[in-house]
Design an enzyme around this catalytic site. Structure first.
Site, PDB file in Angstrom:
ATOM      1  CG  ASP A  57      -4.133  -1.508   3.456  1.00 35.85           C
ATOM      2  OD1 ASP A  57      -4.485  -1.399   2.268  1.00 35.85           O
ATOM      3  OD2 ASP A  57      -3.421  -0.678   4.039  1.00 35.85           O
ATOM      4  CG  ASP A  80      -1.822   1.169   1.303  1.00 39.29           C
ATOM      5  OD1 ASP A  80      -2.353   1.562   0.254  1.00 39.29           O
ATOM      6  OD2 ASP A  80      -1.996   1.725   2.398  1.00 39.29           O
ATOM      7  CG  ASP A 136      -1.257   1.958   7.095  1.00 40.36           C
ATOM      8  OD1 ASP A 136      -1.740   1.825   5.947  1.00 40.36           O
ATOM      9  OD2 ASP A 136      -1.247   3.039   7.705  1.00 40.36           O
TER      10      ASP A 136
END
Length: 630
Positions: free
Chosen positions: A520, A318, A516
Protein backbone atom coordinates in the site's frame (compact mmCIF):
# COMPACT_ATOMS: atom_id res chain seq x y z
CA UNK A 1 17.56 32.06 39.43
CA UNK A 2 18.34 29.54 36.70
CA UNK A 3 14.77 29.84 35.41
CA UNK A 4 15.10 33.64 35.16
CA UNK A 5 18.43 33.21 33.36
CA UNK A 6 16.78 30.84 30.87
CA UNK A 7 14.01 33.35 30.23
CA UNK A 8 16.57 36.10 29.67
CA UNK A 9 18.44 33.94 27.15
CA UNK A 10 15.22 32.88 25.41
CA UNK A 11 13.58 36.31 25.15
CA UNK A 12 16.29 39.01 25.34
CA UNK A 13 14.27 41.53 23.32
CA UNK A 14 11.28 41.28 25.67
CA UNK A 15 13.44 42.08 28.69
CA UNK A 16 15.33 44.71 26.71
CA UNK A 17 12.06 46.45 25.87
CA UNK A 18 10.91 46.33 29.48
CA UNK A 19 14.29 47.68 30.61
CA UNK A 20 14.11 50.60 28.17
CA UNK A 21 10.55 51.34 29.33
CA UNK A 22 11.62 51.32 33.00
CA UNK A 23 14.65 53.52 32.36
CA UNK A 24 12.56 55.94 30.30
CA UNK A 25 9.85 56.25 32.96
CA UNK A 26 12.44 56.83 35.71
CA UNK A 27 14.12 59.51 33.60
CA UNK A 28 10.78 61.35 33.23
CA UNK A 29 10.95 62.08 36.95
CA UNK A 30 14.49 63.49 36.73
CA UNK A 31 16.10 66.55 35.10
CA UNK A 32 16.96 64.23 32.17
CA UNK A 33 13.29 63.96 31.19
CA UNK A 34 13.95 65.50 27.79
CA UNK A 35 16.37 62.70 26.90
CA UNK A 36 13.88 59.88 27.67
CA UNK A 37 11.82 60.23 24.44
CA UNK A 38 15.03 60.15 22.40
CA UNK A 39 16.19 56.91 24.06
CA UNK A 40 12.77 55.27 23.72
CA UNK A 41 12.38 56.43 20.11
CA UNK A 42 15.86 55.29 19.12
CA UNK A 43 15.28 51.85 20.62
CA UNK A 44 11.90 51.54 18.85
CA UNK A 45 13.44 52.51 15.50
CA UNK A 46 16.26 49.99 16.08
CA UNK A 47 13.74 47.18 16.56
CA UNK A 48 11.80 48.40 13.50
CA UNK A 49 14.99 48.28 11.42
CA UNK A 50 15.80 44.78 12.70
CA UNK A 51 12.25 43.63 11.81
CA UNK A 52 12.47 45.33 8.40
CA UNK A 53 15.65 43.40 7.55
CA UNK A 54 13.94 40.10 8.41
CA UNK A 55 10.87 41.19 6.42
CA UNK A 56 13.02 41.89 3.34
CA UNK A 57 14.63 38.45 3.64
CA UNK A 58 11.17 36.86 3.66
CA UNK A 59 10.12 38.90 0.62
CA UNK A 60 13.21 37.76 -1.28
CA UNK A 61 12.17 34.15 -0.55
CA UNK A 62 8.73 34.87 -2.01
CA UNK A 63 6.85 35.14 1.30
CA UNK A 64 4.78 38.29 1.64
CA UNK A 65 4.65 38.76 5.40
CA UNK A 66 2.66 41.00 7.71
CA UNK A 67 5.59 42.69 9.48
CA UNK A 68 5.33 45.70 7.16
CA UNK A 69 2.39 46.97 9.24
CA UNK A 70 4.29 46.73 12.51
CA UNK A 71 7.39 48.37 11.03
CA UNK A 72 5.31 51.17 9.50
CA UNK A 73 3.36 51.67 12.74
CA UNK A 74 6.53 51.99 14.84
CA UNK A 75 8.18 54.35 12.37
CA UNK A 76 5.05 56.52 12.00
CA UNK A 77 4.49 56.71 15.76
CA UNK A 78 8.07 57.86 16.38
CA UNK A 79 7.86 60.36 13.50
CA UNK A 80 4.79 62.10 15.00
CA UNK A 81 6.22 62.06 18.53
CA UNK A 82 4.20 59.10 19.90
CA UNK A 83 7.32 57.30 21.13
CA UNK A 84 5.58 55.55 24.03
CA UNK A 85 2.94 54.13 21.69
CA UNK A 86 5.79 52.95 19.45
CA UNK A 87 7.42 51.25 22.44
CA UNK A 88 4.17 49.41 23.23
CA UNK A 89 4.04 48.13 19.64
CA UNK A 90 7.65 46.95 20.08
CA UNK A 91 6.63 45.18 23.30
CA UNK A 92 3.77 43.56 21.40
CA UNK A 93 6.13 42.29 18.70
CA UNK A 94 8.79 41.00 21.09
CA UNK A 95 6.27 39.72 23.65
CA UNK A 96 4.33 37.97 20.89
CA UNK A 97 7.23 35.56 20.45
CA UNK A 98 7.03 34.62 24.14
CA UNK A 99 3.24 34.18 23.97
CA UNK A 100 3.52 32.06 20.84
CA UNK A 101 6.23 29.93 22.41
CA UNK A 102 4.02 29.26 25.44
CA UNK A 103 1.01 28.53 23.26
CA UNK A 104 3.05 26.19 21.07
CA UNK A 105 4.32 24.18 24.05
CA UNK A 106 0.83 24.11 25.52
CA UNK A 107 -0.69 22.90 22.26
CA UNK A 108 1.98 20.17 21.79
CA UNK A 109 1.66 18.69 25.27
CA UNK A 110 0.28 15.31 24.13
CA UNK A 111 2.25 15.39 20.88
CA UNK A 112 5.58 15.46 22.75
CA UNK A 113 4.63 13.01 25.53
CA UNK A 114 6.16 10.10 23.60
CA UNK A 115 9.46 11.93 23.24
CA UNK A 116 9.80 12.38 26.99
CA UNK A 117 9.01 8.71 27.69
CA UNK A 118 11.35 7.16 25.12
CA UNK A 119 13.54 4.42 26.67
CA UNK A 120 17.07 5.69 27.30
CA UNK A 121 18.70 2.87 29.29
CA UNK A 122 18.49 -0.90 29.19
CA UNK A 123 19.56 -3.50 31.75
CA UNK A 124 21.73 -6.12 30.07
CA UNK A 125 22.18 -9.51 31.76
CA UNK A 126 25.85 -10.40 32.11
CA UNK A 127 25.33 -13.62 34.09
CA UNK A 128 21.96 -15.34 34.03
CA UNK A 129 20.35 -16.62 37.27
CA UNK A 130 18.14 -19.64 36.67
CA UNK A 131 14.47 -19.03 37.63
CA UNK A 132 15.39 -15.80 39.47
CA UNK A 133 15.89 -12.95 36.99
CA UNK A 134 16.06 -10.36 39.76
CA UNK A 135 19.26 -12.07 41.05
CA UNK A 136 21.09 -11.99 37.72
CA UNK A 137 24.32 -10.05 37.31
CA UNK A 138 23.43 -7.02 35.20
CA UNK A 139 24.74 -3.74 33.86
CA UNK A 140 22.83 -0.63 32.78
CA UNK A 141 23.81 0.53 29.30
CA UNK A 142 22.44 3.07 26.80
CA UNK A 143 19.63 1.53 24.81
CA UNK A 144 21.54 2.09 21.55
CA UNK A 145 24.23 -0.38 22.68
CA UNK A 146 21.86 -3.36 22.88
CA UNK A 147 22.54 -5.98 20.20
CA UNK A 148 20.09 -8.48 18.75
CA UNK A 149 20.06 -11.71 20.79
CA UNK A 150 21.25 -10.21 24.08
CA UNK A 151 19.41 -11.08 27.28
CA UNK A 152 17.74 -8.16 29.05
CA UNK A 153 16.26 -7.69 32.50
CA UNK A 154 13.14 -5.55 32.65
CA UNK A 155 12.34 -4.53 36.20
CA UNK A 156 8.83 -3.92 37.59
CA UNK A 157 7.28 -0.77 36.15
CA UNK A 158 10.10 -0.28 33.63
CA UNK A 159 9.76 0.30 29.90
CA UNK A 160 10.72 -2.50 27.53
CA UNK A 161 13.76 -0.85 25.88
CA UNK A 162 13.77 -2.65 22.50
CA UNK A 163 11.56 -5.13 20.66
CA UNK A 164 12.13 -8.51 22.31
CA UNK A 165 10.85 -12.04 22.89
CA UNK A 166 9.79 -12.94 26.41
CA UNK A 167 12.07 -15.58 27.98
CA UNK A 168 10.33 -15.69 31.37
CA UNK A 169 7.32 -18.01 31.56
CA UNK A 170 4.73 -15.28 32.09
CA UNK A 171 4.48 -11.49 32.29
CA UNK A 172 1.90 -8.72 32.29
CA UNK A 173 2.44 -5.49 30.33
CA UNK A 174 0.72 -2.15 29.95
CA UNK A 175 0.66 -1.49 26.19
CA UNK A 176 -1.70 1.50 26.28
CA UNK A 177 0.88 3.93 24.85
CA UNK A 178 1.34 1.63 21.84
CA UNK A 179 -2.10 0.20 21.12
CA UNK A 180 -4.60 2.28 23.11
CA UNK A 181 -5.63 -0.85 25.03
CA UNK A 182 -6.30 0.33 28.59
CA UNK A 183 -6.30 -3.15 30.18
CA UNK A 184 -3.06 -5.03 31.03
CA UNK A 185 -1.94 -7.59 28.43
CA UNK A 186 -0.63 -11.02 29.44
CA UNK A 187 2.31 -12.53 27.57
CA UNK A 188 3.88 -15.98 27.81
CA UNK A 189 7.33 -17.31 26.94
CA UNK A 190 8.13 -17.01 23.25
CA UNK A 191 5.74 -14.13 22.56
CA UNK A 192 6.97 -10.85 21.14
CA UNK A 193 6.79 -7.66 23.20
CA UNK A 194 7.18 -4.24 21.62
CA UNK A 195 9.48 -1.58 22.99
CA UNK A 196 7.63 1.04 25.01
CA UNK A 197 5.40 -1.46 26.80
CA UNK A 198 5.47 -1.06 30.60
CA UNK A 199 6.31 -4.17 32.63
CA UNK A 200 4.03 -5.26 35.46
CA UNK A 201 4.91 -6.13 39.06
CA UNK A 202 7.56 -8.82 38.50
CA UNK A 203 11.02 -8.64 36.94
CA UNK A 204 11.23 -10.56 33.66
CA UNK A 205 13.91 -11.72 31.26
CA UNK A 206 13.69 -10.95 27.53
CA UNK A 207 15.84 -11.52 24.44
CA UNK A 208 16.31 -8.55 22.09
CA UNK A 209 15.05 -9.12 18.55
CA UNK A 210 15.81 -5.68 17.13
CA UNK A 211 18.17 -2.78 17.57
CA UNK A 212 16.85 0.31 19.33
CA UNK A 213 16.71 2.23 16.05
CA UNK A 214 14.54 -0.51 14.50
CA UNK A 215 12.22 -1.03 17.48
CA UNK A 216 8.60 0.00 17.50
CA UNK A 217 8.62 2.75 20.11
CA UNK A 218 11.66 4.49 18.66
CA UNK A 219 10.07 4.42 15.21
CA UNK A 220 6.94 6.03 16.65
CA UNK A 221 9.13 8.69 18.27
CA UNK A 222 10.68 9.46 14.87
CA UNK A 223 7.23 9.94 13.39
CA UNK A 224 6.29 12.29 16.23
CA UNK A 225 9.49 14.29 15.73
CA UNK A 226 8.69 14.56 12.04
CA UNK A 227 5.20 15.81 12.87
CA UNK A 228 6.39 18.41 15.39
CA UNK A 229 8.86 19.91 12.90
CA UNK A 230 6.37 20.34 10.05
CA UNK A 231 5.31 23.94 10.66
CA UNK A 232 5.90 25.47 7.22
CA UNK A 233 2.56 24.37 5.75
CA UNK A 234 0.40 25.86 8.51
CA UNK A 235 1.51 29.39 7.69
CA UNK A 236 -0.27 29.21 4.34
CA UNK A 237 -3.66 29.77 5.97
CA UNK A 238 -2.59 33.09 7.49
CA UNK A 239 -0.75 34.15 4.33
CA UNK A 240 -4.05 34.13 2.42
CA UNK A 241 -5.17 37.06 4.54
CA UNK A 242 -1.83 38.88 4.82
CA UNK A 243 -1.88 41.03 1.69
CA UNK A 244 -5.59 42.05 1.83
CA UNK A 245 -5.32 42.94 5.53
CA UNK A 246 -2.14 44.97 4.97
CA UNK A 247 -3.67 46.90 2.06
CA UNK A 248 -6.89 47.56 3.99
CA UNK A 249 -4.97 48.88 7.00
CA UNK A 250 -2.84 51.20 4.83
CA UNK A 251 -5.92 52.46 2.97
CA UNK A 252 -7.78 53.27 6.23
CA UNK A 253 -4.68 54.93 7.72
CA UNK A 254 -4.02 56.92 4.55
CA UNK A 255 -7.66 58.02 4.28
CA UNK A 256 -7.69 59.11 7.94
CA UNK A 257 -4.56 61.21 7.36
CA UNK A 258 -5.86 62.72 4.12
CA UNK A 259 -9.33 63.62 5.47
CA UNK A 260 -8.11 64.96 8.81
CA UNK A 261 -4.89 66.52 7.62
CA UNK A 262 -3.27 65.14 10.78
CA UNK A 263 -0.35 62.71 10.37
CA UNK A 264 -0.97 61.44 13.93
CA UNK A 265 -4.14 59.73 12.67
CA UNK A 266 -2.01 57.63 10.30
CA UNK A 267 0.09 56.38 13.22
CA UNK A 268 -2.96 55.83 15.47
CA UNK A 269 -4.63 53.60 12.85
CA UNK A 270 -1.52 51.50 12.15
CA UNK A 271 -0.81 50.98 15.85
CA UNK A 272 -4.06 49.01 16.22
CA UNK A 273 -3.55 47.25 12.87
CA UNK A 274 -0.49 45.29 13.98
CA UNK A 275 -1.28 41.75 12.72
CA UNK A 276 -0.16 39.46 15.53
CA UNK A 277 -3.48 37.51 15.50
CA UNK A 278 -2.74 36.40 11.94
CA UNK A 279 0.87 35.53 12.76
CA UNK A 280 0.04 33.49 15.85
CA UNK A 281 -3.52 32.11 15.58
CA UNK A 282 -3.02 29.73 12.64
CA UNK A 283 0.19 28.01 13.85
CA UNK A 284 -1.16 27.65 17.39
CA UNK A 285 -4.46 26.20 16.16
CA UNK A 286 -2.78 23.66 13.86
CA UNK A 287 -0.27 22.56 16.49
CA UNK A 288 -3.20 22.17 18.88
CA UNK A 289 -5.02 20.02 16.31
CA UNK A 290 -1.95 17.83 15.84
CA UNK A 291 -1.69 17.47 19.62
CA UNK A 292 -5.34 16.50 19.87
CA UNK A 293 -4.85 13.89 17.13
CA UNK A 294 -1.80 12.44 18.93
CA UNK A 295 -3.93 11.97 22.04
CA UNK A 296 -5.96 9.43 20.05
CA UNK A 297 -2.96 7.66 18.52
CA UNK A 298 -2.95 9.67 15.27
CA UNK A 299 0.39 11.12 14.19
CA UNK A 300 -0.40 13.84 11.65
CA UNK A 301 2.59 14.88 9.58
CA UNK A 302 1.88 18.59 9.22
CA UNK A 303 -0.81 21.22 9.34
CA UNK A 304 -1.37 20.90 5.59
CA UNK A 305 -2.67 17.38 6.20
CA UNK A 306 -5.23 18.71 8.69
CA UNK A 307 -6.38 21.20 6.05
CA UNK A 308 -6.78 18.37 3.52
CA UNK A 309 -8.66 16.21 6.04
CA UNK A 310 -11.09 19.04 6.70
CA UNK A 311 -12.04 19.08 3.00
CA UNK A 312 -11.97 15.30 2.27
CA UNK A 313 -14.70 14.17 -0.13
CA UNK A 314 -13.65 10.60 -1.11
CA UNK A 315 -12.11 7.63 0.70
CA UNK A 316 -10.51 4.48 -0.71
CA UNK A 317 -9.77 1.41 1.41
CA UNK A 318 -7.56 -1.61 1.13
CA UNK A 319 -9.36 -4.72 2.43
CA UNK A 320 -7.03 -6.96 4.41
CA UNK A 321 -5.87 -5.32 7.63
CA UNK A 322 -7.97 -2.24 6.94
CA UNK A 323 -11.65 -3.11 6.44
CA UNK A 324 -10.89 -6.51 7.92
CA UNK A 325 -8.75 -7.22 10.98
CA UNK A 326 -5.94 -8.77 8.98
CA UNK A 327 -5.84 -11.51 11.60
CA UNK A 328 -8.00 -14.44 10.45
CA UNK A 329 -10.20 -16.20 12.99
CA UNK A 330 -10.90 -19.92 13.18
CA UNK A 331 -13.69 -21.02 10.86
CA UNK A 332 -13.46 -24.82 11.33
CA UNK A 333 -11.04 -27.65 12.15
CA UNK A 334 -10.69 -30.58 9.72
CA UNK A 335 -8.69 -33.32 11.52
CA UNK A 336 -7.51 -36.29 9.45
CA UNK A 337 -8.17 -39.89 10.45
CA UNK A 338 -6.37 -40.74 13.69
CA UNK A 339 -6.36 -37.16 15.02
CA UNK A 340 -9.02 -35.21 16.90
CA UNK A 341 -9.69 -31.45 16.64
CA UNK A 342 -7.87 -30.47 19.85
CA UNK A 343 -4.82 -32.58 18.99
CA UNK A 344 -4.63 -31.01 15.52
CA UNK A 345 -4.83 -27.52 17.00
CA UNK A 346 -2.28 -28.28 19.77
CA UNK A 347 0.28 -29.60 17.27
CA UNK A 348 -0.17 -26.62 14.95
CA UNK A 349 0.00 -24.01 17.72
CA UNK A 350 3.07 -25.60 19.35
CA UNK A 351 4.95 -25.32 16.05
CA UNK A 352 3.57 -21.87 15.10
CA UNK A 353 5.14 -20.36 18.24
CA UNK A 354 8.36 -20.39 16.20
CA UNK A 355 6.87 -18.85 13.07
CA UNK A 356 6.85 -15.16 12.09
CA UNK A 357 3.95 -15.61 9.67
CA UNK A 358 0.92 -13.39 10.24
CA UNK A 359 -1.33 -16.46 10.65
CA UNK A 360 0.79 -17.96 13.43
CA UNK A 361 -0.57 -15.64 16.10
CA UNK A 362 -4.15 -16.48 15.13
CA UNK A 363 -3.56 -20.22 15.54
CA UNK A 364 -1.84 -19.71 18.91
CA UNK A 365 -4.68 -17.46 20.13
CA UNK A 366 -7.29 -20.11 19.26
CA UNK A 367 -5.32 -22.77 21.18
CA UNK A 368 -5.04 -20.51 24.22
CA UNK A 369 -8.75 -19.72 24.07
CA UNK A 370 -9.46 -23.46 24.20
CA UNK A 371 -7.00 -23.74 27.13
CA UNK A 372 -4.79 -26.25 25.31
CA UNK A 373 -1.32 -26.75 26.80
CA UNK A 374 1.33 -26.19 24.14
CA UNK A 375 4.20 -28.63 23.72
CA UNK A 376 7.85 -27.71 24.14
CA UNK A 377 10.03 -27.99 21.04
CA UNK A 378 13.42 -29.64 21.06
CA UNK A 379 14.23 -27.92 17.77
CA UNK A 380 12.40 -25.59 15.41
CA UNK A 381 13.05 -24.06 12.00
CA UNK A 382 11.08 -21.67 9.82
CA UNK A 383 11.35 -22.45 6.11
CA UNK A 384 10.84 -19.28 4.11
CA UNK A 385 7.71 -19.24 1.87
CA UNK A 386 6.75 -22.75 3.02
CA UNK A 387 6.05 -22.94 6.76
CA UNK A 388 7.59 -24.05 10.04
CA UNK A 389 8.93 -27.40 11.28
CA UNK A 390 9.24 -28.17 15.00
CA UNK A 391 10.44 -31.31 16.76
CA UNK A 392 7.94 -31.96 19.58
CA UNK A 393 7.81 -34.54 22.34
CA UNK A 394 4.31 -36.07 22.52
CA UNK A 395 3.05 -37.68 25.73
CA UNK A 396 2.00 -40.95 24.06
CA UNK A 397 5.01 -41.24 21.71
CA UNK A 398 8.39 -42.76 22.49
CA UNK A 399 10.29 -40.73 19.93
CA UNK A 400 9.90 -37.03 19.20
CA UNK A 401 7.66 -36.08 16.28
CA UNK A 402 8.47 -33.53 13.57
CA UNK A 403 5.38 -31.38 13.13
CA UNK A 404 5.15 -29.29 9.97
CA UNK A 405 2.67 -26.46 9.47
CA UNK A 406 2.35 -24.54 6.22
CA UNK A 407 1.38 -24.61 2.57
CA UNK A 408 -0.17 -27.75 1.04
CA UNK A 409 2.54 -28.28 -1.59
CA UNK A 410 5.25 -28.35 1.07
CA UNK A 411 3.23 -30.48 3.49
CA UNK A 412 2.41 -32.89 0.64
CA UNK A 413 6.13 -33.55 0.11
CA UNK A 414 6.25 -35.12 3.58
CA UNK A 415 2.70 -36.49 3.95
CA UNK A 416 1.49 -38.32 0.87
CA UNK A 417 -2.03 -38.76 2.26
CA UNK A 418 -2.70 -34.97 2.29
CA UNK A 419 -6.16 -33.97 1.08
CA UNK A 420 -7.09 -30.40 0.18
CA UNK A 421 -9.88 -28.67 2.09
CA UNK A 422 -12.90 -27.27 0.26
CA UNK A 423 -12.85 -23.52 0.78
CA UNK A 424 -15.53 -20.86 0.35
CA UNK A 425 -14.65 -17.35 -0.92
CA UNK A 426 -12.63 -15.50 1.70
CA UNK A 427 -11.42 -18.65 3.47
CA UNK A 428 -7.88 -19.98 3.71
CA UNK A 429 -6.42 -23.23 5.04
CA UNK A 430 -3.30 -24.11 7.04
CA UNK A 431 -2.14 -27.71 6.62
CA UNK A 432 -0.48 -29.83 9.35
CA UNK A 433 1.59 -33.01 9.22
CA UNK A 434 3.12 -35.15 12.00
CA UNK A 435 6.20 -36.94 10.62
CA UNK A 436 4.87 -38.55 7.43
CA UNK A 437 1.18 -38.52 8.40
CA UNK A 438 -1.29 -35.83 7.37
CA UNK A 439 -2.84 -34.48 10.59
CA UNK A 440 -5.50 -32.20 9.06
CA UNK A 441 -6.26 -28.65 8.04
CA UNK A 442 -7.25 -25.52 9.93
CA UNK A 443 -9.65 -23.29 7.98
CA UNK A 444 -9.66 -19.60 8.83
CA UNK A 445 -11.41 -16.49 7.58
CA UNK A 446 -10.52 -12.83 7.95
CA UNK A 447 -13.09 -10.96 10.03
CA UNK A 448 -14.63 -7.59 9.13
CA UNK A 449 -13.84 -5.01 11.82
CA UNK A 450 -16.77 -4.48 14.15
CA UNK A 451 -16.36 -0.70 13.95
CA UNK A 452 -16.17 -0.59 10.12
CA UNK A 453 -19.87 0.06 9.45
CA UNK A 454 -20.05 2.82 12.05
CA UNK A 455 -16.86 4.44 10.76
CA UNK A 456 -18.17 4.54 7.19
CA UNK A 457 -21.47 6.00 8.38
CA UNK A 458 -19.62 8.74 10.28
CA UNK A 459 -17.48 9.53 7.23
CA UNK A 460 -20.62 10.01 5.15
CA UNK A 461 -22.01 12.40 7.79
CA UNK A 462 -18.72 14.34 7.65
CA UNK A 463 -19.05 14.92 3.91
CA UNK A 464 -17.05 11.99 2.46
CA UNK A 465 -19.50 11.23 -0.34
CA UNK A 466 -17.67 8.49 -2.30
CA UNK A 467 -16.12 5.29 -0.93
CA UNK A 468 -14.11 2.62 -2.74
CA UNK A 469 -12.49 -0.71 -1.91
CA UNK A 470 -9.22 -1.10 -3.81
CA UNK A 471 -7.79 -4.54 -3.04
CA UNK A 472 -5.56 -7.26 -4.39
CA UNK A 473 -8.09 -9.91 -3.32
CA UNK A 474 -10.45 -11.59 -5.78
CA UNK A 475 -13.88 -10.06 -6.41
CA UNK A 476 -15.67 -13.07 -4.89
CA UNK A 477 -14.10 -12.21 -1.52
CA UNK A 478 -14.26 -8.41 -1.73
CA UNK A 479 -17.77 -7.85 -3.15
CA UNK A 480 -19.80 -9.38 -0.27
CA UNK A 481 -17.86 -7.33 2.30
CA UNK A 482 -18.30 -4.09 0.34
CA UNK A 483 -22.01 -4.73 -0.18
CA UNK A 484 -22.52 -5.45 3.50
CA UNK A 485 -20.79 -2.20 4.53
CA UNK A 486 -22.36 -0.01 1.85
CA UNK A 487 -19.09 0.77 0.05
CA UNK A 488 -19.93 2.36 -3.32
CA UNK A 489 -17.55 0.48 -5.63
CA UNK A 490 -15.01 -2.34 -5.62
CA UNK A 491 -11.78 -2.68 -7.58
CA UNK A 492 -10.49 -6.22 -7.06
CA UNK A 493 -7.29 -8.11 -8.00
CA UNK A 494 -5.32 -4.84 -8.11
CA UNK A 495 -1.56 -4.69 -8.25
CA UNK A 496 0.14 -1.71 -6.51
CA UNK A 497 0.39 0.12 -9.86
CA UNK A 498 -3.32 -0.45 -10.46
CA UNK A 499 -4.16 1.03 -7.08
CA UNK A 500 -2.15 4.17 -7.84
CA UNK A 501 -3.86 4.63 -11.21
CA UNK A 502 -7.35 4.17 -9.76
CA UNK A 503 -6.75 6.54 -6.86
CA UNK A 504 -5.31 9.24 -9.12
CA UNK A 505 -8.49 9.22 -11.23
CA UNK A 506 -11.02 9.34 -8.40
CA UNK A 507 -13.25 12.42 -8.04
CA UNK A 508 -14.26 14.38 -5.98
CA UNK A 509 -11.06 15.38 -4.18
CA UNK A 510 -9.34 15.48 -1.74
CA UNK A 511 -9.17 11.69 -1.37
CA UNK A 512 -8.10 9.66 1.67
CA UNK A 513 -6.40 6.33 0.98
CA UNK A 514 -6.44 3.89 3.90
CA UNK A 515 -3.99 0.98 3.89
CA UNK A 516 -1.64 -0.95 6.12
CA UNK A 517 0.87 -3.05 4.22
CA UNK A 518 4.04 -2.76 2.17
CA UNK A 519 2.06 -3.04 -1.06
CA UNK A 520 0.00 0.00 0.00
CA UNK A 521 3.00 2.33 0.33
CA UNK A 522 2.88 3.63 -3.30
CA UNK A 523 -0.84 4.40 -3.24
CA UNK A 524 -0.61 6.01 0.22
CA UNK A 525 2.02 8.36 -1.16
CA UNK A 526 -0.03 9.06 -4.31
CA UNK A 527 -3.26 9.94 -2.46
CA UNK A 528 -4.08 13.44 -1.23
CA UNK A 529 -4.08 12.01 2.30
CA UNK A 530 -2.38 8.68 2.99
CA UNK A 531 -3.76 7.07 6.17
CA UNK A 532 -1.60 4.18 7.47
CA UNK A 533 -3.89 1.85 9.38
CA UNK A 534 -2.28 0.27 12.44
CA UNK A 535 1.19 0.87 10.95
CA UNK A 536 4.05 -0.33 13.11
CA UNK A 537 7.71 0.59 13.13
CA UNK A 538 9.63 1.58 9.99
CA UNK A 539 7.10 0.09 7.58
CA UNK A 540 6.93 1.60 4.14
CA UNK A 541 3.25 2.32 4.79
CA UNK A 542 3.93 4.51 7.82
CA UNK A 543 6.80 6.32 6.11
CA UNK A 544 4.79 7.20 2.99
CA UNK A 545 1.53 8.10 4.75
CA UNK A 546 0.43 11.57 5.88
CA UNK A 547 -1.38 10.20 8.95
CA UNK A 548 -0.12 7.23 10.97
CA UNK A 549 -2.78 5.52 13.06
CA UNK A 550 -0.97 3.84 15.95
CA UNK A 551 -4.14 2.28 17.36
CA UNK A 552 -5.55 -0.63 15.40
CA UNK A 553 -9.12 0.66 14.90
CA UNK A 554 -10.91 2.10 11.88
CA UNK A 555 -12.83 4.44 14.21
CA UNK A 556 -9.74 6.66 14.14
CA UNK A 557 -10.40 7.65 10.51
CA UNK A 558 -13.62 9.69 11.03
CA UNK A 559 -12.04 11.10 14.18
CA UNK A 560 -9.10 12.37 12.10
CA UNK A 561 -11.48 14.02 9.63
CA UNK A 562 -13.43 15.61 12.48
CA UNK A 563 -10.24 16.90 14.12
CA UNK A 564 -9.19 18.39 10.76
CA UNK A 565 -12.52 20.17 10.39
CA UNK A 566 -12.46 21.43 13.98
CA UNK A 567 -8.88 22.69 13.64
CA UNK A 568 -9.46 24.64 10.43
CA UNK A 569 -12.72 26.06 11.79
CA UNK A 570 -11.04 27.23 15.01
CA UNK A 571 -8.05 28.67 13.12
CA UNK A 572 -10.34 30.65 10.81
CA UNK A 573 -12.51 31.81 13.71
CA UNK A 574 -9.45 33.04 15.60
CA UNK A 575 -8.07 34.82 12.53
CA UNK A 576 -11.37 36.49 11.66
CA UNK A 577 -12.01 37.48 15.26
CA UNK A 578 -8.64 39.23 15.35
CA UNK A 579 -9.26 40.88 11.97
CA UNK A 580 -12.76 42.11 12.86
CA UNK A 581 -11.66 43.56 16.20
CA UNK A 582 -8.61 45.19 14.56
CA UNK A 583 -10.76 46.73 11.79
CA UNK A 584 -13.17 48.09 14.40
CA UNK A 585 -10.31 49.64 16.34
CA UNK A 586 -8.82 51.06 13.11
CA UNK A 587 -12.10 52.80 12.25
CA UNK A 588 -12.39 54.23 15.77
CA UNK A 589 -8.78 55.46 15.55
CA UNK A 590 -9.43 56.93 12.08
CA UNK A 591 -12.04 59.29 13.55
CA UNK A 592 -9.63 60.38 16.30
CA UNK A 593 -11.31 58.62 19.22
CA UNK A 594 -8.45 56.27 20.06
CA UNK A 595 -5.09 57.73 21.14
CA UNK A 596 -2.07 55.79 19.90
CA UNK A 597 -0.89 54.65 23.33
CA UNK A 598 -4.35 53.31 24.30
CA UNK A 599 -4.69 51.64 20.90
CA UNK A 600 -1.39 49.84 21.38
CA UNK A 601 -2.57 48.39 24.70
CA UNK A 602 -5.90 47.33 23.17
CA UNK A 603 -4.02 45.54 20.38
CA UNK A 604 -2.24 43.47 23.04
CA UNK A 605 -5.69 42.37 24.23
CA UNK A 606 -6.63 41.40 20.67
CA UNK A 607 -3.50 39.20 20.48
CA UNK A 608 -4.40 37.45 23.72
CA UNK A 609 -7.97 36.81 22.53
CA UNK A 610 -6.69 35.32 19.26
CA UNK A 611 -4.25 33.00 21.06
CA UNK A 612 -6.85 31.79 23.57
CA UNK A 613 -9.29 31.19 20.73
CA UNK A 614 -6.72 29.17 18.77
CA UNK A 615 -5.89 27.02 21.82
CA UNK A 616 -9.41 25.58 21.64
CA UNK A 617 -8.05 23.30 18.90
CA UNK A 618 -6.30 21.25 21.62
CA UNK A 619 -9.74 19.89 22.48
CA UNK A 620 -12.07 20.09 25.47
CA UNK A 621 -10.96 18.95 28.92
CA UNK A 622 -13.87 16.48 29.02
CA UNK A 623 -12.46 14.77 25.91
CA UNK A 624 -9.02 14.42 27.51
CA UNK A 625 -10.57 12.97 30.68
CA UNK A 626 -12.63 10.49 28.66
CA UNK A 627 -9.51 9.40 26.73
CA UNK A 628 -7.56 8.77 29.95
CA UNK A 629 -10.41 6.70 31.38
CA UNK A 630 -10.26 4.55 28.23
Amino acid sequence: MSRIANLLRSYPLVFGTLLVAAVGLIMLATPAARIAPWIVGAYALGIAAWSAIDMIRQLLRGHAGLDILAVTAITAAVAVGEVWAALIVVLMLTGGAALEDYAEHRSKRELTALLRKAPQLATRIVEHAQNAPENAVTEDVPVDEIAVGELLLVRPGALVPVDAILVSEHAVFDESSLTGESLPVERTAGERVASGAVNGQAAVTMRATALASDSEYQQIVRLVEQATKSKASVVRLADRYALPFTLLALIIAGAAWALSGDAVRFAEVLVVATPCPLLIAAPVAFLGGMSRAARFGLIVKGGGTLEQLSRARSAAFDKTGTITKGKPALERLLPAAGFDADELLRLAASAEVYSSHVLAGSVIDVAKHRELRLLDAERAEEIATHGVAATLRLAHATDPVVVRVGKPAWIGEHAADLSLAELAPGELAIYVAADDRFAGAIVMRDQVRQEAAQALSELDALGVSRTLMVTGDVAATANPIAERLGIDEVHAECRPSDKVRIVQEVQPRPLIMVGDGLNDAPVLAAADIGFAMGARGATAASESADVVNRYDTLASLPRAVMIGKDTVRIALQSIWLGIIISIGLMLIAAFGFLPAILGAWLQELVDLIAILGALRAVGPRSERTARRLG
